[in-house]
Design an enzyme around this catalytic site. Structure first.
Site, short mmCIF file in Angstrom:
data_model
loop_
_atom_site.label_atom_id
_atom_site.label_comp_id
_atom_site.label_asym_id
_atom_site.label_seq_id
_atom_site.Cartn_x
_atom_site.Cartn_y
_atom_site.Cartn_z
N ARG A 4 3.15 -13.50 -2.74
CA ARG A 4 3.47 -14.65 -1.88
C ARG A 4 3.82 -14.24 -0.45
O ARG A 4 3.79 -15.08 0.44
CB ARG A 4 4.64 -15.43 -2.48
N ALA B 254 1.27 -2.93 -3.30
CA ALA B 254 1.77 -1.62 -3.75
C ALA B 254 2.71 -1.73 -4.97
O ALA B 254 2.85 -0.77 -5.73
CB ALA B 254 2.49 -0.93 -2.59
N GLY B 255 3.33 -2.90 -5.14
CA GLY B 255 4.17 -3.09 -6.34
C GLY B 255 3.32 -3.04 -7.60
O GLY B 255 3.64 -2.34 -8.57
N HIS B 256 2.17 -3.75 -7.57
CA HIS B 256 1.26 -3.70 -8.72
C HIS B 256 0.72 -2.28 -8.90
O HIS B 256 0.58 -1.80 -10.02
CB HIS B 256 0.07 -4.65 -8.49
N LEU C 123 8.19 -6.57 -2.37
CA LEU C 123 6.75 -6.90 -2.32
C LEU C 123 6.44 -8.02 -3.29
O LEU C 123 6.92 -8.05 -4.42
CB LEU C 123 5.91 -5.67 -2.65
#
Ligand code: PAF
Length: 298
Positions: free
Chosen positions: A204, A52-54, A201
């Site tokens: 990794r 969700a960060g991307h 997030l």
């Protein structure tokens, strides 16, 4: 002719969704009609294993630009630890679904040979920004990041490029490179996206065992507590506060915590030293190296 080509390209995109491209030549060809028509191009560089960060970066680029290119390339030159490279997660099919749902126009997924037909001998150096914190602990890492990001910038020639603030130092290094090379690309940094428990997030995170994941929640918890603590304590006390809490937390090992000026990345001794103070942390939860940061003053 150009407008006809662009119209045809847009129609095709509408019909079949995002297009996956593997070579720089095809990418340049696909972008040229947009460029000639004066369309704005956004680039979101990634190493895949998207979350969700991307997605937040891609959505921001889709909002700001006419065309959004997302690159998905696990860049070998930025891994100083070869095990880290071998274990890096891959999930291209899931990435494609996520990017289509965010409205990306092109996914650029090149091979290593495509990006490095021969070894890249260029050396990028932006001290002190790239020599402290991650730069001091991961020799060659930022050089590798600059190698690949500069190649992506040359391939896409974006108007804007989007990076997550979780990699706070990376954003500063890329800004320094863009200034140095006079690329004229606007670097847009986007806020950290966190899981419900506060964990930042990261691709990794999927390597964490359930126990390591639960232990890792103490990283962001400590940083948030330290922000309240910092309001009535010195920089040195805040430093100690974070170090002690991570030391006492189950299963965590602190690599470093530094409170720095958010522009120069130099350590500060007093809150009055800067109007932009950031605490940057790297912690191992088990074998997994996690980074995070918190803004004390902005
Ligand atoms: O942040 C990342 O995922 C990578 O360092 C980047 C910017 C895509 C370069 O490989």
């Amino acid at each position: 002719m150009v407008y006809f080509a662009l119209f045809f390209e847009c129609k095709r995109i509408n019909i079949i969704g995002m297009k996956v491209i593997n070579t720089i030549k095809d990418l340049k060809a696909a972008l040229s009609a947009y460029r000639t028509a004066g369309k704005k191009v956004g680039l979101v560089p990634t190493m895949g294993a998207l979350h969700a960060g991307h997605a937040s970066l891609v959505k921001r680029s889709v909002q700001d630009n006419d065309v959004t290119v997302v690159s998905d390339f696990v860049n070998p030159t930025q891994f100083n630890d070869k095990n880290d490279l071998v274990n890096y997660p891959h999930q291209l099919d899931a990435d494609i679904k996520l990017l289509e749902s965010c409205g990306a126009t092109f996914l650029f997924a090149p091979s290593v040979e495509e990006m490095y037909p021969e070894p890249d001998t260029r050396h990028f150096s932006y001290p002190p920004i790239d020599t402290v914190m991650e730069g001091a602990r991961r020799p060659g890492h930022f050089n590798g990041v600059c190698q690949i990001v500069s190649k992506l910038f040359m391939a896409v020639e974006p108007d804007k490029a989007y990076f997550g603030e979780k990699d706070f130092q990376q954003v500063a290094v890329i800004r320094a490179m863009v200034k140095d090379l006079k690329l004229g690309i606007e670097i847009v940094s986007c806020p950290i996206i966190r899981e419900d428990g506060g964990l930042a997030l990261s691709s990794r995170n999927q390597l964490l065992s359930p126990e390591e994941r639960s232990n890792a929640l103490n990283i962001s918890k400590t940083l948030f507590q330290s922000r309240d603590y910092a309001a009535s304590h010195t920089v040195a006390d805040t430093q100690k506060f974070v170090e002690e809490r991570i030391y006492l937390a189950e299963g965590l090992r602190l690599e470093y915590f530094e409170i720095v000026d958010g522009n120069s990345l130099q350590k500060i001794a007093d809150w009055k030293d800067t109007s932009f103070a950031v605490g940057c942390i790297t912690v191992f939860s088990g074998k997994i190296r996690l980074i995070d940061n918190i803004k004390y003053k902005e």
